[in-house]
Write a protein that holds these residues in place. Structure first.
Motif, PDB file in Angstrom:
ATOM      1  N   THR B  96      14.592  -3.232  21.516  1.00 38.43           N
ATOM      2  CA  THR B  96      15.740  -3.384  22.411  1.00 38.43           C
ATOM      3  C   THR B  96      15.424  -4.462  23.450  1.00 38.43           C
ATOM      4  O   THR B  96      14.285  -4.921  23.554  1.00 38.43           O
ATOM      5  CB  THR B  96      16.063  -2.074  23.151  1.00 38.43           C
ATOM      6  OG1 THR B  96      15.044  -1.837  24.135  1.00 38.43           O
ATOM      7  CG2 THR B  96      16.128  -0.894  22.206  1.00 38.43           C
ATOM      8  N   ARG B  98      15.106  -4.018  26.394  1.00 33.53           N
ATOM      9  CA  ARG B  98      14.226  -3.471  27.425  1.00 33.53           C
ATOM     10  C   ARG B  98      12.883  -3.022  26.845  1.00 33.53           C
ATOM     11  O   ARG B  98      12.261  -2.080  27.317  1.00 33.53           O
ATOM     12  CB  ARG B  98      14.906  -2.319  28.163  1.00 33.53           C
ATOM     13  CG  ARG B  98      16.218  -2.764  28.811  1.00 33.53           C
ATOM     14  CD  ARG B  98      16.698  -1.792  29.848  1.00 33.53           C
ATOM     15  NE  ARG B  98      15.881  -1.813  31.045  1.00 33.53           N
ATOM     16  CZ  ARG B  98      16.045  -2.644  32.065  1.00 33.53           C
ATOM     17  NH1 ARG B  98      17.004  -3.532  32.037  1.00 33.53           N
ATOM     18  NH2 ARG B  98      15.264  -2.585  33.111  1.00 33.53           N
ATOM     19  N   LYS B 181      22.967   5.172  34.817  1.00 39.82           N
ATOM     20  CA  LYS B 181      21.797   4.411  34.371  1.00 39.82           C
ATOM     21  C   LYS B 181      20.978   3.973  35.567  1.00 39.82           C
ATOM     22  O   LYS B 181      21.538   3.644  36.615  1.00 39.82           O
ATOM     23  CB  LYS B 181      22.260   3.128  33.675  1.00 39.82           C
ATOM     24  CG  LYS B 181      22.753   3.303  32.274  1.00 39.82           C
ATOM     25  CD  LYS B 181      23.241   1.938  31.778  1.00 39.82           C
ATOM     26  CE  LYS B 181      24.201   2.096  30.636  1.00 39.82           C
ATOM     27  NZ  LYS B 181      23.723   2.044  29.312  1.00 39.82           N
ATOM     28  N   ARG B 183      17.994   1.147  36.151  1.00 42.49           N
ATOM     29  CA  ARG B 183      17.210   0.096  35.503  1.00 42.49           C
ATOM     30  C   ARG B 183      16.182  -0.484  36.473  1.00 42.49           C
ATOM     31  O   ARG B 183      16.541  -0.962  37.540  1.00 42.49           O
ATOM     32  CB  ARG B 183      18.136  -1.032  35.050  1.00 42.49           C
ATOM     33  CG  ARG B 183      19.167  -0.598  34.042  1.00 42.49           C
ATOM     34  CD  ARG B 183      18.520  -0.477  32.686  1.00 42.49           C
ATOM     35  NE  ARG B 183      19.468  -0.176  31.640  1.00 42.49           N
ATOM     36  CZ  ARG B 183      19.593   1.018  31.079  1.00 42.49           C
ATOM     37  NH1 ARG B 183      18.860   2.036  31.484  1.00 42.49           N
ATOM     38  NH2 ARG B 183      20.458   1.219  30.100  1.00 42.49           N
ATOM     39  N   SER B 290      26.389  -4.478  34.690  1.00 40.47           N
ATOM     40  CA  SER B 290      27.570  -3.959  34.024  1.00 40.47           C
ATOM     41  C   SER B 290      28.806  -4.173  34.894  1.00 40.47           C
ATOM     42  O   SER B 290      28.725  -4.190  36.115  1.00 40.47           O
ATOM     43  CB  SER B 290      27.361  -2.467  33.764  1.00 40.47           C
ATOM     44  OG  SER B 290      28.593  -1.820  33.597  1.00 40.47           O
TER      45      SER B 290
ATOM     46  N   CYS C 177      23.187  -8.932  22.236  1.00 41.06           N
ATOM     47  CA  CYS C 177      23.076  -7.470  22.178  1.00 41.06           C
ATOM     48  C   CYS C 177      23.226  -7.039  20.726  1.00 41.06           C
ATOM     49  O   CYS C 177      23.472  -7.853  19.847  1.00 41.06           O
ATOM     50  CB  CYS C 177      24.142  -6.816  23.058  1.00 41.06           C
ATOM     51  SG  CYS C 177      25.809  -6.897  22.376  1.00 41.06           S
ATOM     52  N   CYS C 183      27.383  -0.806  17.310  1.00 36.75           N
ATOM     53  CA  CYS C 183      28.001  -0.388  18.568  1.00 36.75           C
ATOM     54  C   CYS C 183      29.510  -0.462  18.437  1.00 36.75           C
ATOM     55  O   CYS C 183      30.055  -1.490  18.038  1.00 36.75           O
ATOM     56  CB  CYS C 183      27.519  -1.269  19.716  1.00 36.75           C
ATOM     57  SG  CYS C 183      28.184  -0.767  21.302  1.00 36.75           S
ATOM     58  N   ASP C 219      26.947 -10.905  25.084  1.00 38.12           N
ATOM     59  CA  ASP C 219      27.202  -9.476  25.290  1.00 38.12           C
ATOM     60  C   ASP C 219      28.481  -9.112  24.556  1.00 38.12           C
ATOM     61  O   ASP C 219      29.509  -9.760  24.738  1.00 38.12           O
ATOM     62  CB  ASP C 219      27.386  -9.183  26.787  1.00 38.12           C
ATOM     63  CG  ASP C 219      26.074  -8.949  27.506  1.00 38.12           C
ATOM     64  OD1 ASP C 219      25.263  -8.156  26.997  1.00 38.12           O
ATOM     65  OD2 ASP C 219      25.872  -9.538  28.579  1.00 38.12           O
ATOM     66  N   ASN C 223      30.071  -3.975  29.293  1.00 30.82           N
ATOM     67  CA  ASN C 223      28.901  -3.201  29.728  1.00 30.82           C
ATOM     68  C   ASN C 223      27.692  -4.107  29.935  1.00 30.82           C
ATOM     69  O   ASN C 223      26.809  -3.812  30.734  1.00 30.82           O
ATOM     70  CB  ASN C 223      28.548  -2.114  28.715  1.00 30.82           C
ATOM     71  CG  ASN C 223      29.447  -0.896  28.847  1.00 30.82           C
ATOM     72  OD1 ASN C 223      29.918  -0.575  29.936  1.00 30.82           O
ATOM     73  ND2 ASN C 223      29.697  -0.219  27.739  1.00 30.82           N
ATOM     74  N   CYS C 225      24.848  -5.354  28.015  1.00 34.06           N
ATOM     75  CA  CYS C 225      23.484  -4.880  27.755  1.00 34.06           C
ATOM     76  C   CYS C 225      22.417  -5.984  27.714  1.00 34.06           C
ATOM     77  O   CYS C 225      21.244  -5.682  27.857  1.00 34.06           O
ATOM     78  CB  CYS C 225      23.440  -4.065  26.464  1.00 34.06           C
ATOM     79  SG  CYS C 225      24.282  -2.479  26.637  1.00 34.06           S
ATOM     80  N   ASN C 311      33.579   4.475  28.039  1.00 35.91           N
ATOM     81  CA  ASN C 311      32.212   4.989  28.048  1.00 35.91           C
ATOM     82  C   ASN C 311      32.181   6.511  28.195  1.00 35.91           C
ATOM     83  O   ASN C 311      31.329   7.181  27.608  1.00 35.91           O
ATOM     84  CB  ASN C 311      31.403   4.384  29.211  1.00 35.91           C
ATOM     85  CG  ASN C 311      31.026   2.930  28.985  1.00 35.91           C
ATOM     86  OD1 ASN C 311      30.886   2.487  27.851  1.00 35.91           O
ATOM     87  ND2 ASN C 311      30.860   2.193  30.065  1.00 35.91           N
TER      88      ASN C 311
END
Lengths: 79, 381, 437
Positions: B96, B98, B181, B183, B290, C177, C183, C219, C223, C225, C311
């Motif tokens: 991912t 992250r 979340k 982070r 986000s 992403c 997704c 992205d 959201n 990511c 979400n």
């Protein structure tokens, strides 16, 4: 500017300045050639390919110089 | 060790040269269930921390088991990841953004054996190799930069601060306890080769001393015009310096203009700036990327300096832990750390998190500073 | 027996989180044993020296690396970062310790045969230490010597069909992403667009001619990511224009507690029963949702697609069908003039192969930035220096109210002469006929 003409102009200018400075930004080269960046790039790529110029990178920024010229090349024992 | 050629001929670098081919194409590596259902996913659910299911239109399911890892990774470790992927996932896996590792299986019965296998593997030193978690409202893995392992301008270590921090928040990697979340990111100098400026919590290495000047060697090792040009605040100028009875060409630095970025050291190895007392950690909080509910936000500096107290940076991890606990206790469901701090007001944030407010935290860097001062009477006592 | 004592690093072996120290130690051992009889092309004890020099930094609080300007392989201006250690006598194994950036596949999906091939190559010609992955997204091969760079590149390209990534004043390796691959929120195929543009702009990626670095990130939805809005010079964020699709039965299932809200990812503590009014409708930033009896209603025209309701109720609410992406430009980390988020330039464009409309915008921006950008000036800084109007002009995009958070608060408009009736040349004699000196 044609390839040979550009090559002469760049080598001359860079050699002249090499006493104080060995690395140049792309835009410096484009200015020497008096060309728009996108066109200048084709010639600069070829000059690198032909070994007339070489790259130098700070990691975040790239510069150009004549091969082996410059104090840092010596300091890195890679010349 | 004898040199073994790959086939490359240094005298003819262009012979048989292959270039400009880019990365391998993404779909070469898709697991079959992904390739089949791409673009047809209906919804997903987190079954438990670290385990996701995605359900597709036709009823196909893909179960994802996410586990943490250090991004600094050996080939021995990667081979172990491959062993696991071959044993459970027909040789497929992904990473991912992250630095987590995801193993995907196509039926539910394959999940538990995979989880068990991952959780059973430990390093000799005792730490987990593949802790399962990092989904939803857990505190997931920290993205970070190189630090002392490989960088020439770091003001702290990256892998070390990350390990110390993740050990402290480990329980929350494995449970969904946060309001939203959370982070955490780490960058080891202000250049932020890994951008941390929009993280809920950012750990940032920072230098506080201008470069030293090695006058004796400076002109021999560096090109002075390049060093001068490298400075973003124009703090460097050429100077003739008296050094051990000799006049030498060198540079002078206007110290009060130095922002400690290290760019001059990149261009000139005779201008080192790292320093045990000078270097340390800045903590920033409240950023996000986000667009959910509110627009993306920058992180704000809430701790101006902490020392590099190796090997575990206890001041840093304690402050982070405190911020997390107050946030977890007080924020509303779905509220990000920055949204919470804005709602209660930053004056309250400092009070609740028991962080001292000092002049260092008031912006004085160029134009944007003004917009961060309070232009209203709306504040809390 | 380890070559160097590492009492400080040893303390990072305890604790539950995966220890990079333990991993490096196991790697050092594997190299020392060399069960596979590999003819190591760089020092066998490289990892031990790496541990040793890291321990030194933990003890003295300073780095022991120097930058090198070497860029790597012939004809490329990026992909390699030169590193030398400043204690070569004590740690000869890492005296020269360069990084190579290897372009990662889309969404970082892998098959193990590929990874094993990469491991074999890196054990043979490098330290066996990597980053999976670097911040920009590349696979990072950490530590090899200069003579190995061309050899590694040759093997990558000839045996693995694999190229290097970007560094320096290049297009950096684009990153995406997971997108439609796994997704349900993805509004376009991030993997496809990322790959397409990466291949299209290989020359920009390998041969630096920009004023500074340039990043693309993709992205699939708001959201975000991969954090494109915060760190990409051009950020491509999926979006849609039509209505959110509602499954009213599923809405009821959320209200009734059959489905857990937010894909069950708040299940670690008791937040009480799901309350659609409090958790969805009241949190909607545009107040465009309400319940009519047991029907959820959305005034889609007022929706700004923040993703919150989707979400929270992914089984009930779906992104619309008229999909594409927004392009935001100019994001960057704080150095130098402060951090910048991406600013909206293209509110909506379809993302369909061959992506001509998108490429037109990219190339117009590059032409402008290459010509007008100062050395080491990111696109966002050029935008600040020359103004958003200039960006619109060079890209041929018409201004709309979407482009601003709010209109300007000062009236200091720099009118162009051709915008003002009659121009700026006026006859002073004519003026003086009606106005005495």
């Amino acid at each position: 500017m044609e390839y040979e003409e550009a090559k002469t102009a760049i080598v001359e200018t860079l050699t002249k300045k090499s006493k104080s400075k060995s690395k140049f930004y792309f835009n410096d080269l484009a200015k020497i050639m008096g060309m728009k960046p996108r066109l200048a790039k084709k010639i600069v790529n070829q000059l690198v390919q032909d070994g007339v110029l070489e790259y130098w990178s700070s990691g975040s920024t790239s510069m150009y110089g004549l091969p082996g010229v410059g104090k840092q090349a010596a300091a890195e024992h890679e010349d | 060790m004898a040199f073994v050629s790959s086939g490359y001929d240094p005298d003819k670098p262009m012979e048989n040269r292959i270039s400009d081919i880019g990365p391998r194409k993404y779909d070469e590596f898709y697991p079959p269930v992904i390739a089949k259902n791409k673009g047809k996913w209906l919804y997903h659910e987190v079954l438990k921390p670290g385990v996701l299911v995605h359900v597709a239109e036709g009823g196909d399911e893909v179960y994802t088991v996410r586990c943490g890892g250090a991004r600094l990774m050996s080939t021995t470790h990667i081979r172990e990841i491959c062993d696991i992927a071959e044993k459970h996932c027909d040789g497929h896996l992904r990473f991912t953004t992250r630095n987590n590792i995801e193993f995907m299986v196509d039926s539910k019965d394959k999940v538990e054996p995979l989880v068990q296998d991952l959780e059973s593997r430990k390093f000799d030193g005792g730490s987990f190799k593949f802790p399962v978690g990092g989904t939803g409202t857990s505190i997931t893995n920290i993205v970070h930069t190189q630090g002392w392992i490989h960088c020439h301008t770091p003001a702290s270590d990256a892998s070390g601060t990350v390990k110390a921090t993740m050990d402290e928040v480990f329980e929350d990697f494995k449970q969904h306890r946060m309001p939203a979340k959370l982070r955490i990111s780490m960058a080891c100098c202000l250049n932020m080769c890994g951008a941390v400026h929009c993280s809920d919590i950012a750990i940032l290495g920072y230098h506080r001393k201008p470069p030293m000047l090695d006058h004796e060697y400076l002109d021999k090792m560096c090109e002075i015009p390049l060093a001068i040009a490298s400075c973003p605040t124009a703090a460097i100028r050429p100077a003739k310096v008296e050094w051990k009875g000799e006049k030498v060409n060198s540079v002078a630095v206007k110290n009060e203009r130095c922002m400690f970025c290290g760019n001059c050291y990149t261009m000139c190895p005779s201008m080192p700036l790292s320093d045990k007392e000078g270097d340390g950690i800045v903590l920033m909080v409240g950023g996000k990327v986000s667009n959910r509910i509110s627009a993306p936000m920058f992180s704000k500096v809430v701790v101006a300096f902490q020392p590099n107290d190796t090997p575990r940076w206890p001041e840093t991890t304690e402050a982070i832990k405190k911020i997390i606990e107050v946030y977890a206790a007080e924020a509303n469901k779905y509220e990000r750390l920055g949204e919470w701090a804005e709602r209660i007001g930053w004056e309250r944030f400092f009070e609740k998190c028991e962080l001292p407010f000092t002049h260092h935290l008031i912006d004085d860097f160029r134009d944007p500073a003004y917009y961060t001062w309070r232009q209203s009477t709306l504040f809390k006592f | 027996m380890a070559k160097h004592a590492t009492p400080l690093l040893d303390q990072l072996e305890s604790g539950p989180w995966p220890s990079f120290v333990s991993d490096m130690k196991q790697q050092a051992e594997v190299r020392a044993k060399n069960a596979e009889n590999i003819e190591f092309q760089i020092p066998q004890d490289v990892v031990e020296d790496l541990l040793g020099i890291l321990e030194l930094s933990f003890a003295d609080g300073t780095t022991h690396w120097k930058h090198g300007g070497i860029v790597g392989v012939f004809g490329y201006g990026g992909g390699v970062i030169g590193r030398y250690c400043d204690q070569p006598d004590n740690f000869p194994g890492v005296a020269h310790f360069h990084t190579m950036r290897v372009a990662q596949p889309g969404a970082k999906f892998y098959k193990t045969d590929y990874l094993r091939q990469l491991c074999d190559l890196w054990d043979f010609r490098g330290s066996g230490i990597t980053n999976m992955h670097g911040s920009t997204g590349d696979i990072i091969l950490l530590g090899t010597t200069t003579p190995q760079l061309e050899e590694i590149f040759y093997e990558l390209t000839h045996n693995m069909n694999q190229d290097l990534g970007g560094s320096g004043s290049n297009l950096r390796t684009p990153a995406d992403c997971i997108g439609m691959a796994r997704c349900e929120y993805a509004c376009y195929d991030t993997n496809a667009l990322c790959y397409h543009l990466t291949q299209e702009y290989q020359d920009e990626l390998h041969r630096p001619a920009f004023p500074y670095k340039f990043k693309f990130k993709f992205d699939g939805c708001p959201n975000g990511c991969v954090a494109s809005i915060a760190r990409a010079d051009m950020s491509f964020i999926g979006t849609w224009k039509d209505n959110i699709k509602i499954d009213q039965e599923a809405v009821q299932a959320y209200i009734g507690g059959e489905f857990a809200p937010n894909a069950n990812d708040h299940n670690g503590r008791d937040w009480g029963p799901f309350d659609i009014q409090k958790e969805v409708i009241d949190l909607c930033p545009t107040d465009c949702m309400w319940m009519e009896g047991n029907q959820l209603k959305i005034e889609d025209k007022e929706c700004t697609r923040c993703m919150h309701c989707i979400n929270v109720m992914p089984r009930a609410l779906k992104i619309g069908d008229d999909r594409g992406l927004s392009i935001l430009v100019g994001a960057k980390a704080p150095i130098l003039d402060g951090a910048q988020m991406g600013s909206l330039l293209v509110p909506f464009v379809k993302a369909e192969d061959p992506y001509d409309e998108i490429k037109e915008v990219i190339e117009a921006i590059w032409d402008w930035w290459m010509e007008e950008g100062k050395n080491r000036e990111r696109l966002g800084e050029l935008m600040k220096r020359q103004g958003f109007q200039k960006l619109l002009k060079v890209t041929g995009i018409e201004p709309t109210a979407h482009h601003v958070q709010e209109p300007r608060t000062n009236p200091y408009i720099f009118w162009n002469e051709d915008e003002v009736e009659g121009g700026w040349d006026r006859d002073i004699d004519e003026y003086r006929k009606h106005h005495q000196r």
